[in-house]
Design a protein around this motif. Sequence first.
Motif, PDB file in Angstrom:
ATOM      1  N   MET A 263     -11.537   0.165 -31.771  1.00 43.37           N
ATOM      2  CA  MET A 263     -12.498  -1.430 -31.762  1.00 43.37           C
ATOM      3  C   MET A 263     -11.597  -2.671 -32.160  1.00 43.37           C
ATOM      4  N   MET A 264     -10.322  -2.426 -32.776  1.00 45.95           N
ATOM      5  CA  MET A 264      -8.840  -2.952 -32.896  1.00 45.95           C
ATOM      6  C   MET A 264      -9.002  -4.023 -31.779  1.00 45.95           C
ATOM      7  N   ASP A 265      -8.857  -2.843 -30.921  1.00 47.27           N
ATOM      8  CA  ASP A 265      -8.378  -3.819 -29.578  1.00 47.27           C
ATOM      9  C   ASP A 265      -9.405  -4.581 -29.323  1.00 47.27           C
ATOM     10  N   CYS A 266     -10.047  -4.304 -29.196  1.00 48.47           N
ATOM     11  CA  CYS A 266     -11.562  -4.090 -28.333  1.00 48.47           C
ATOM     12  C   CYS A 266     -11.614  -6.465 -29.317  1.00 48.47           C
ATOM     13  N   THR A 267     -12.086  -7.350 -27.426  1.00 41.00           N
ATOM     14  CA  THR A 267     -11.838  -8.531 -28.066  1.00 41.00           C
ATOM     15  C   THR A 267     -13.442  -8.618 -27.786  1.00 41.00           C
ATOM     16  N   LEU A 268     -14.559  -9.833 -28.012  1.00 38.22           N
ATOM     17  CA  LEU A 268     -15.796  -9.178 -28.688  1.00 38.22           C
ATOM     18  C   LEU A 268     -16.669  -9.835 -27.670  1.00 38.22           C
ATOM     19  N   ASP A 269     -16.436  -9.226 -26.170  1.00 36.73           N
ATOM     20  CA  ASP A 269     -17.426 -10.001 -25.266  1.00 36.73           C
ATOM     21  C   ASP A 269     -17.538  -8.831 -24.307  1.00 36.73           C
TER      22      ASP A 269
ATOM     23  N   VAL B  10     -23.791 -13.273 -40.914  1.00 46.60           N
ATOM     24  CA  VAL B  10     -23.725 -13.868 -39.365  1.00 46.60           C
ATOM     25  C   VAL B  10     -22.787 -14.807 -38.979  1.00 46.60           C
ATOM     26  N   TYR B  11     -22.445 -14.811 -37.812  1.00 50.31           N
ATOM     27  CA  TYR B  11     -21.452 -15.359 -37.605  1.00 50.31           C
ATOM     28  C   TYR B  11     -21.288 -15.911 -35.797  1.00 50.31           C
ATOM     29  N   GLU B  12     -20.961 -16.924 -35.814  1.00 49.76           N
ATOM     30  CA  GLU B  12     -21.390 -17.209 -34.437  1.00 49.76           C
ATOM     31  C   GLU B  12     -19.328 -17.614 -33.831  1.00 49.76           C
ATOM     32  N   VAL B  13     -19.193 -16.601 -32.807  1.00 51.36           N
ATOM     33  CA  VAL B  13     -17.431 -17.295 -32.330  1.00 51.36           C
ATOM     34  C   VAL B  13     -17.960 -17.768 -31.157  1.00 51.36           C
ATOM     35  N   ALA B  14     -16.703 -17.841 -29.980  1.00 50.42           N
ATOM     36  CA  ALA B  14     -16.617 -17.881 -28.891  1.00 50.42           C
ATOM     37  C   ALA B  14     -16.294 -16.693 -28.506  1.00 50.42           C
ATOM     38  N   MET B  15     -16.789 -16.525 -27.393  1.00 47.78           N
ATOM     39  CA  MET B  15     -16.947 -15.024 -26.179  1.00 47.78           C
ATOM     40  C   MET B  15     -15.214 -14.760 -26.035  1.00 47.78           C
ATOM     41  N   GLY B  16     -14.636 -13.410 -26.487  1.00 50.08           N
ATOM     42  CA  GLY B  16     -13.870 -13.355 -26.306  1.00 50.08           C
ATOM     43  C   GLY B  16     -12.965 -13.579 -27.747  1.00 50.08           C
TER      44      GLY B  16
ATOM     45  N   THR C  29     -20.985 -19.062 -26.937  1.00 51.52           N
ATOM     46  CA  THR C  29     -20.528 -18.456 -27.806  1.00 51.52           C
ATOM     47  C   THR C  29     -21.434 -17.332 -28.254  1.00 51.52           C
ATOM     48  N   LYS C  30     -21.225 -16.318 -29.870  1.00 51.16           N
ATOM     49  CA  LYS C  30     -22.529 -15.215 -29.786  1.00 51.16           C
ATOM     50  C   LYS C  30     -22.129 -15.387 -30.795  1.00 51.16           C
ATOM     51  N   ILE C  31     -23.477 -14.947 -31.610  1.00 54.26           N
ATOM     52  CA  ILE C  31     -23.698 -15.425 -33.039  1.00 54.26           C
ATOM     53  C   ILE C  31     -23.739 -13.387 -33.239  1.00 54.26           C
ATOM     54  N   PHE C  32     -22.914 -13.138 -34.033  1.00 56.93           N
ATOM     55  CA  PHE C  32     -22.549 -11.237 -34.063  1.00 56.93           C
ATOM     56  C   PHE C  32     -23.516 -11.150 -35.591  1.00 56.93           C
ATOM     57  N   SER C  33     -24.034 -10.090 -35.794  1.00 50.62           N
ATOM     58  CA  SER C  33     -24.986 -10.083 -37.060  1.00 50.62           C
ATOM     59  C   SER C  33     -23.481  -9.220 -37.564  1.00 50.62           C
ATOM     60  N   VAL C  34     -23.150  -9.057 -39.070  1.00 47.07           N
ATOM     61  CA  VAL C  34     -21.926  -8.200 -39.503  1.00 47.07           C
ATOM     62  C   VAL C  34     -22.528  -6.670 -40.753  1.00 47.07           C
TER      63      VAL C  34
ATOM     64  N   GLY D   6     -15.832   1.556 -23.361  1.00 44.41           N
ATOM     65  CA  GLY D   6     -16.922   2.660 -23.278  1.00 44.41           C
ATOM     66  C   GLY D   6     -18.172   1.907 -24.531  1.00 44.41           C
ATOM     67  N   SER D   7     -18.710   0.818 -24.738  1.00 44.68           N
ATOM     68  CA  SER D   7     -19.878   1.214 -25.908  1.00 44.68           C
ATOM     69  C   SER D   7     -20.826  -0.130 -24.810  1.00 44.68           C
ATOM     70  N   MET D   8     -20.943  -1.452 -25.642  1.00 45.29           N
ATOM     71  CA  MET D   8     -21.463  -2.547 -24.982  1.00 45.29           C
ATOM     72  C   MET D   8     -21.920  -3.571 -26.232  1.00 45.29           C
ATOM     73  N   LEU D   9     -21.898  -3.963 -25.621  1.00 45.94           N
ATOM     74  CA  LEU D   9     -22.420  -5.870 -27.059  1.00 45.94           C
ATOM     75  C   LEU D   9     -23.288  -5.369 -26.909  1.00 45.94           C
ATOM     76  N   GLY D  10     -24.416  -5.286 -26.821  1.00 42.26           N
ATOM     77  CA  GLY D  10     -25.376  -5.463 -26.586  1.00 42.26           C
ATOM     78  C   GLY D  10     -26.128  -6.714 -27.580  1.00 42.26           C
ATOM     79  N   SER D  11     -27.110  -6.431 -28.927  1.00 45.97           N
ATOM     80  CA  SER D  11     -26.961  -7.547 -29.561  1.00 45.97           C
ATOM     81  C   SER D  11     -26.523  -8.494 -30.496  1.00 45.97           C
ATOM     82  N   GLY D  12     -24.754  -7.458 -30.176  1.00 41.75           N
ATOM     83  CA  GLY D  12     -24.096  -8.427 -30.576  1.00 41.75           C
ATOM     84  C   GLY D  12     -24.404  -8.249 -32.480  1.00 41.75           C
ATOM     85  N   ALA D  13     -24.657  -6.401 -32.563  1.00 44.33           N
ATOM     86  CA  ALA D  13     -24.517  -6.085 -34.220  1.00 44.33           C
ATOM     87  C   ALA D  13     -23.636  -5.188 -34.618  1.00 44.33           C
ATOM     88  N   VAL D  14     -23.006  -5.534 -34.957  1.00 51.08           N
ATOM     89  CA  VAL D  14     -21.775  -5.203 -35.624  1.00 51.08           C
ATOM     90  C   VAL D  14     -21.481  -4.206 -36.966  1.00 51.08           C
TER      91      VAL D  14
END
Lengths: 439, 157
Positions: free
Chosen positions: A297-303, A254-260, A240-245, A311-319
């Motif tokens: 962005m709307m076509d991306c999954t979070l991984d 903060v939202y923790e979700v499964a990668m992908g 899983t990954k914790i995203f800061s939105v 063309g970007s980076m998941l980085g720290s998961g800061a959305v």
Amino acid sequence: MTIQSIILAGLDGDRSWRLADYVQRGGYEALKKILAQKMTPDEVIAELKKSSLRGRGGAGFPTGLKWSFMPKNYVGDKYVVCNTDEGEPGTFKDRDIMRYNPHMVIEGMIIAGYAMGAGTGYNYIHGEIFDLYLRFEEALEEARAAGFLGSDILGSGFSFNLHAHHGYGAYICGEETALLESIEGKKGQPRYKPPFPASFGLYGKPTTINNTETFAAVPWIINNGGEKYLEAGKPNNGGTKIFSVSGHVNRPGVYEVAMGTPFATLLEMCGGMRGGRKLKACIPGGSSAPVLPADIMMDCTLDYDSISKAGSMLGSGAVIIMDETVCMVKALERLSYFYHEESCGQCTPCREGTGWMYRVVHRIEHGLGRPEDLDLLTSVADNICGRTICALGDAAAFPVKSFVKHFRSEFEYHIENKKCLVPPDVQRSGSDFFVAGKN
Amino acid sequence: MLSQEAQKQIDREVAKYPADQKQSAVMSALRIAQVEKGWLAPETIAAVADYLGMAPIAVYEVASFYNMYDLSPVGRFKLTVCTNLPCALSGGVHAADYLKHKLGIGFNETTPDGKFTLKEGECMGACGDAPAMLVNNHRLCGWMTPDQIDKLLAELE
């Protein structure tokens, strides 16, 4: 079975940071398991490799592999360091881990010490969350009193000491070698690599630095097995990954979700766009990650892989979510100011280049832009990239290049018309600051 | 120069590091000294240097590198407002403007009564609670809408 939450699971309120509460949730079972079953350090590292856990601080480097770089037969001190210097704009997940689950970080660090043969650890905590530095010290006291930290842990013969160290306002100290310099009591200026910290780290000793969230994932992996963790995410993107939105959503947090997990799902979890407005752009991995327009962005999954392909980076998961009220020139102006302000000044391309980029974006925003400015910006950015000791130079260049690439017409409009496409009152309305009775 | 209480606190920090690495406690020592004295005057920096066995210039290097150390006097309450992009999207800049208007000062200025100093800050890692601001470095406040700012200012006495 879909696992959505590992690190933030079962946390509800003020007591969850206490040792007793953590133990009730199954805390320190992973450490006990390792010591009782006499798992070897190699077995621990093998489990991490299987899990496909990758560094959660931004670089995404495989954690098990990193741990295996530590010299095995080294005579002398070795160190484990946790990077809680969370200052990448948009990132605030480690703050919540430290607020509600510090013992999970402590347990992960003890296991890391065991796996790498390190006897001492430091957790470097962002100065701006000073109350959590104090809380972490209290959590350490609890762990010491319970025999999880110190000499001869749980009668195993293994000893590990852990201390808290705080920053005091320097973004650059999130860079791992700057962080080490800072623990040594110096200015936080990054070191040349190689030598890498695994051979020459804190006080010149072998050292491994991981992000807070990375350490926090370790106990679960030991308890449930690396394969289970990998299955929770997707291949090459375990767990899983914790995203800061932050920004223009109804419920930042903060939202923790499964990668992908699809980006659209995360957006729904945040209550959708504020005021029902339209998504304009998103920075998916902290301010250093290239910005992406809404449709991409709307076509991306979070991984790591999906966002990198876009063309970007998941980085720290800061959305960072931006709606149609945002002036992209103004947004870039603020980010460029940040990198200029926080450049440590060590390398000329970064020290001079960040200031140059800021001044050019500033003049475009203020109606003084010149037709050649966009090419100039790209050229300055290109000349910083790859020419500095650390990644701050690249981090300052990525926003400039991506904003100009994806929103070029908006920059051109500014230069030609000496004003913004988005009227000032519309820009002003985006923040909701002036809505009476809010909160 | 440093009180006994400050020295005791610094000793606790020194104990975290190897015996020959006292310098590692310099960031804590400066923080402790600043809380006690209000800001880091040259003689305070010299006292920290003396206590840790460092050259004063090495301590000054640290004090001048990190943003939260104050090398000149500040008001009794230093308010640092984050205006970075994630906060700005939720009113960070507006919160700073609101404070400037209410206090009648700009960034890096202090009210004539010496009560408030206003600073512009960088990311505090609290973007989900935007607008975010720090009171005297160690108290992080979130969701600073006009109502909340009014409440905070009334409470700081």
